[in-house]
Each structure stands twice: as structure tokens, then as C-alpha cells.
Motif scaffolding. Structure first.
Motif, PDB file in Angstrom:
ATOM      1  N   MET A  32      56.941  41.559  34.721  1.00  8.96           N
ATOM      2  CA  MET A  32      55.587  41.516  35.220  1.00  8.96           C
ATOM      3  C   MET A  32      54.688  40.987  34.110  1.00  8.96           C
ATOM      4  O   MET A  32      54.624  41.538  33.020  1.00  8.96           O
ATOM      5  CB  MET A  32      55.164  42.914  35.654  1.00  8.96           C
ATOM      6  CG  MET A  32      53.732  43.004  36.054  1.00  8.96           C
ATOM      7  SD  MET A  32      53.281  44.694  36.451  1.00  8.96           S
ATOM      8  CE  MET A  32      52.968  44.518  38.166  1.00  8.96           C
ATOM      9  N   THR A  33      53.988  39.924  34.372  1.00 11.34           N
ATOM     10  CA  THR A  33      53.101  39.336  33.376  1.00 11.34           C
ATOM     11  C   THR A  33      51.676  39.836  33.594  1.00 11.34           C
ATOM     12  O   THR A  33      51.258  40.109  34.724  1.00 11.34           O
ATOM     13  CB  THR A  33      53.111  37.803  33.471  1.00 11.34           C
ATOM     14  OG1 THR A  33      52.678  37.430  34.770  1.00 11.34           O
ATOM     15  CG2 THR A  33      54.499  37.259  33.211  1.00 11.34           C
ATOM     16  N   LEU A  34      50.958  39.948  32.501  1.00 10.99           N
ATOM     17  CA  LEU A  34      49.569  40.375  32.580  1.00 10.99           C
ATOM     18  C   LEU A  34      48.675  39.181  32.861  1.00 10.99           C
ATOM     19  O   LEU A  34      48.936  38.070  32.407  1.00 10.99           O
ATOM     20  CB  LEU A  34      49.135  41.023  31.265  1.00 10.99           C
ATOM     21  CG  LEU A  34      49.830  42.325  30.895  1.00 10.99           C
ATOM     22  CD1 LEU A  34      49.379  42.769  29.510  1.00 10.99           C
ATOM     23  CD2 LEU A  34      49.481  43.397  31.905  1.00 10.99           C
ATOM     24  N   GLN A  35      47.641  39.433  33.616  1.00  9.05           N
ATOM     25  CA  GLN A  35      46.680  38.374  33.866  1.00  9.05           C
ATOM     26  C   GLN A  35      45.799  38.203  32.635  1.00  9.05           C
ATOM     27  O   GLN A  35      45.557  39.134  31.891  1.00  9.05           O
ATOM     28  CB  GLN A  35      45.826  38.723  35.080  1.00  9.05           C
ATOM     29  CG  GLN A  35      46.623  38.770  36.365  1.00  9.05           C
ATOM     30  CD  GLN A  35      45.725  39.101  37.540  1.00  9.05           C
ATOM     31  OE1 GLN A  35      44.553  39.367  37.383  1.00  9.05           O
ATOM     32  NE2 GLN A  35      46.305  39.080  38.722  1.00  9.05           N
ATOM     33  N   ALA A  36      45.321  37.006  32.429  1.00 12.02           N
ATOM     34  CA  ALA A  36      44.504  36.702  31.248  1.00 12.02           C
ATOM     35  C   ALA A  36      43.046  37.085  31.504  1.00 12.02           C
ATOM     36  O   ALA A  36      42.169  36.242  31.583  1.00 12.02           O
ATOM     37  CB  ALA A  36      44.628  35.239  30.887  1.00 12.02           C
ATOM     38  N   THR A  37      42.797  38.378  31.609  1.00 13.81           N
ATOM     39  CA  THR A  37      41.422  38.838  31.793  1.00 13.81           C
ATOM     40  C   THR A  37      40.765  39.038  30.439  1.00 13.81           C
ATOM     41  O   THR A  37      41.422  39.029  29.399  1.00 13.81           O
ATOM     42  CB  THR A  37      41.407  40.170  32.570  1.00 13.81           C
ATOM     43  OG1 THR A  37      42.108  41.150  31.802  1.00 13.81           O
ATOM     44  CG2 THR A  37      42.064  40.017  33.938  1.00 13.81           C
ATOM     45  N   ARG A  38      39.461  39.225  30.468  1.00 11.70           N
ATOM     46  CA  ARG A  38      38.753  39.454  29.206  1.00 11.70           C
ATOM     47  C   ARG A  38      39.191  40.767  28.563  1.00 11.70           C
ATOM     48  O   ARG A  38      39.300  40.860  27.344  1.00 11.70           O
ATOM     49  CB  ARG A  38      37.247  39.466  29.441  1.00 11.70           C
ATOM     50  CG  ARG A  38      36.692  38.069  29.656  1.00 11.70           C
ATOM     51  CD  ARG A  38      35.217  38.106  29.777  1.00 11.70           C
ATOM     52  NE  ARG A  38      34.917  38.640  31.113  1.00 11.70           N
ATOM     53  CZ  ARG A  38      33.712  38.875  31.580  1.00 11.70           C
ATOM     54  NH1 ARG A  38      32.674  38.657  30.831  1.00 11.70           N
ATOM     55  NH2 ARG A  38      33.527  39.339  32.790  1.00 11.70           N
ATOM     56  N   TYR A  39      39.451  41.761  29.367  1.00  5.41           N
ATOM     57  CA  TYR A  39      39.893  43.051  28.840  1.00  5.41           C
ATOM     58  C   TYR A  39      41.258  42.924  28.170  1.00  5.41           C
ATOM     59  O   TYR A  39      41.487  43.479  27.099  1.00  5.41           O
ATOM     60  CB  TYR A  39      39.934  44.098  29.953  1.00  5.41           C
ATOM     61  CG  TYR A  39      40.344  45.465  29.472  1.00  5.41           C
ATOM     62  CD1 TYR A  39      39.517  46.190  28.629  1.00  5.41           C
ATOM     63  CD2 TYR A  39      41.558  46.010  29.845  1.00  5.41           C
ATOM     64  CE1 TYR A  39      39.890  47.430  28.168  1.00  5.41           C
ATOM     65  CE2 TYR A  39      41.936  47.252  29.395  1.00  5.41           C
ATOM     66  CZ  TYR A  39      41.095  47.962  28.561  1.00  5.41           C
ATOM     67  OH  TYR A  39      41.477  49.192  28.107  1.00  5.41           O
ATOM     68  N   GLN A  93      42.511  40.192  26.850  1.00  5.73           N
ATOM     69  CA  GLN A  93      42.305  39.424  25.618  1.00  5.73           C
ATOM     70  C   GLN A  93      41.707  40.305  24.521  1.00  5.73           C
ATOM     71  O   GLN A  93      42.077  40.192  23.352  1.00  5.73           O
ATOM     72  CB  GLN A  93      41.415  38.219  25.888  1.00  5.73           C
ATOM     73  CG  GLN A  93      42.073  37.166  26.752  1.00  5.73           C
ATOM     74  CD  GLN A  93      41.094  36.097  27.179  1.00  5.73           C
ATOM     75  OE1 GLN A  93      39.916  36.133  26.839  1.00  5.73           O
ATOM     76  NE2 GLN A  93      41.579  35.128  27.956  1.00  5.73           N
ATOM     77  N   LEU A  94      40.797  41.199  24.907  1.00  8.05           N
ATOM     78  CA  LEU A  94      40.227  42.141  23.952  1.00  8.05           C
ATOM     79  C   LEU A  94      41.307  43.063  23.392  1.00  8.05           C
ATOM     80  O   LEU A  94      41.345  43.331  22.186  1.00  8.05           O
ATOM     81  CB  LEU A  94      39.116  42.959  24.608  1.00  8.05           C
ATOM     82  CG  LEU A  94      38.508  44.066  23.752  1.00  8.05           C
ATOM     83  CD1 LEU A  94      37.690  43.457  22.619  1.00  8.05           C
ATOM     84  CD2 LEU A  94      37.663  44.984  24.605  1.00  8.05           C
ATOM     85  N   GLN A  95      42.202  43.526  24.255  1.00 10.09           N
ATOM     86  CA  GLN A  95      43.296  44.375  23.797  1.00 10.09           C
ATOM     87  C   GLN A  95      44.201  43.626  22.823  1.00 10.09           C
ATOM     88  O   GLN A  95      44.629  44.183  21.807  1.00 10.09           O
ATOM     89  CB  GLN A  95      44.128  44.866  24.981  1.00 10.09           C
ATOM     90  CG  GLN A  95      43.493  45.969  25.764  1.00 10.09           C
ATOM     91  CD  GLN A  95      44.385  46.414  26.905  1.00 10.09           C
ATOM     92  OE1 GLN A  95      45.160  45.640  27.447  1.00 10.09           O
ATOM     93  NE2 GLN A  95      44.264  47.683  27.266  1.00 10.09           N
ATOM     94  N   ARG A  96      44.486  42.379  23.107  1.00 13.86           N
ATOM     95  CA  ARG A  96      45.336  41.591  22.202  1.00 13.86           C
ATOM     96  C   ARG A  96      44.655  41.376  20.851  1.00 13.86           C
ATOM     97  O   ARG A  96      45.289  41.514  19.803  1.00 13.86           O
ATOM     98  CB  ARG A  96      45.667  40.240  22.826  1.00 13.86           C
ATOM     99  CG  ARG A  96      46.725  40.325  23.889  1.00 13.86           C
ATOM    100  CD  ARG A  96      47.065  38.909  24.364  1.00 13.86           C
ATOM    101  NE  ARG A  96      47.853  38.971  25.565  1.00 13.86           N
ATOM    102  CZ  ARG A  96      49.178  38.851  25.570  1.00 13.86           C
ATOM    103  NH1 ARG A  96      49.822  38.670  24.443  1.00 13.86           N
ATOM    104  NH2 ARG A  96      49.842  38.923  26.702  1.00 13.86           N
TER     105      ARG A  96
END
Length: 112
Positions: free
Chosen positions: A1-8, A10-13
């Protein structure tokens, strides 16, 4: 399952990368940083009380002097290159942070 590239996400990364960079590194940088932070707290709590006792009615002048010193350090810090800071600048910045924390804590304890 891949994560969607949301702002949240990206913030976590970004947060994970920053935490990873702070935990990985030479022990000397980390220990100097922590010691400078604690020493800044000691300086902030002791120096403000000494200045307040000696200044008497001129307490705002003592606080103004402390704020000017801290602002001078912040202005000098912005001149440092954007990469990893040299060890003396890291220590000076952590010293500043510890001092500000101590002054705010003293003001909170005094109720002002």
C-alpha cells in the motif's frame, strides 16, 4: 500500500529526515549542544536574578540589555552559512536558547 503525496505525509517525511539527521552524527556535537543548552539555562536564571537585584528600580533596563544581547546573537547567527553549523556557533545558539528559556520560566514563576 503506497501513501498518497499529501502535505501531511510530506511534513512527516521532512520531520523524520530532520530527526534522523539530529540523531545521527558525532557525539561531540550532540554533547556540546546539550551542555551549552543547560549552561545557557544556568546563566539565564542566575544572571537575570543578579541583574535584577543590582538594578533595583531599573529592571526594565536589565531586561532590555538581555534582549539586545540575545538579538545580537540572532543577527550574527543569520550570517552563518546554511549547511551544518560550526561547533562554536552551535554552542552559542544553544546557549541563547537556554538563556531565553530560563528568562521566560522566571517571568512565568513571577507571574509577569
Amino acid at each position: 500500500m503506497t501513501l498518497q503525496a499529501t502535505r501531511y505525509e510530506q511534513l512527516q517525511r521532512r520531520t523524520g529526515r530532520l530527526l534522523n539527521q539530529t540523531l545521527i552524527g558525532p557525539w561531540r556535537r550532540r554533547s556540546v549542544g546539550v551542555l551549552a543548552l543547560l549552561f545557557g539555562f544556568i546563566i539565564g536564571s542566575n544572571v537575570t536574578m543578579i541583574w535584577f537585584q543590582r538594578s533595583g528600580q531599573n529592571r526594565p533596563v536589565a531586561v532590555l540589555a538581555m534582549v539586545l544581547i540575545i538579538e545580537l546573537i540572532v543577527r550574527l547567527r543569520s550570517k552563518v552559512r546554511p549547511g551544518p553549523w560550526p561547533l562554536p556557533w552551535l554552542a552559542l545558539d544553544n546557549l541563547r536558547i537556554g538563556t531565553v528559556y530560563a528568562v521566560v520560566l522566571e517571568a512565568y514563576k513571577l507571574g509577569s
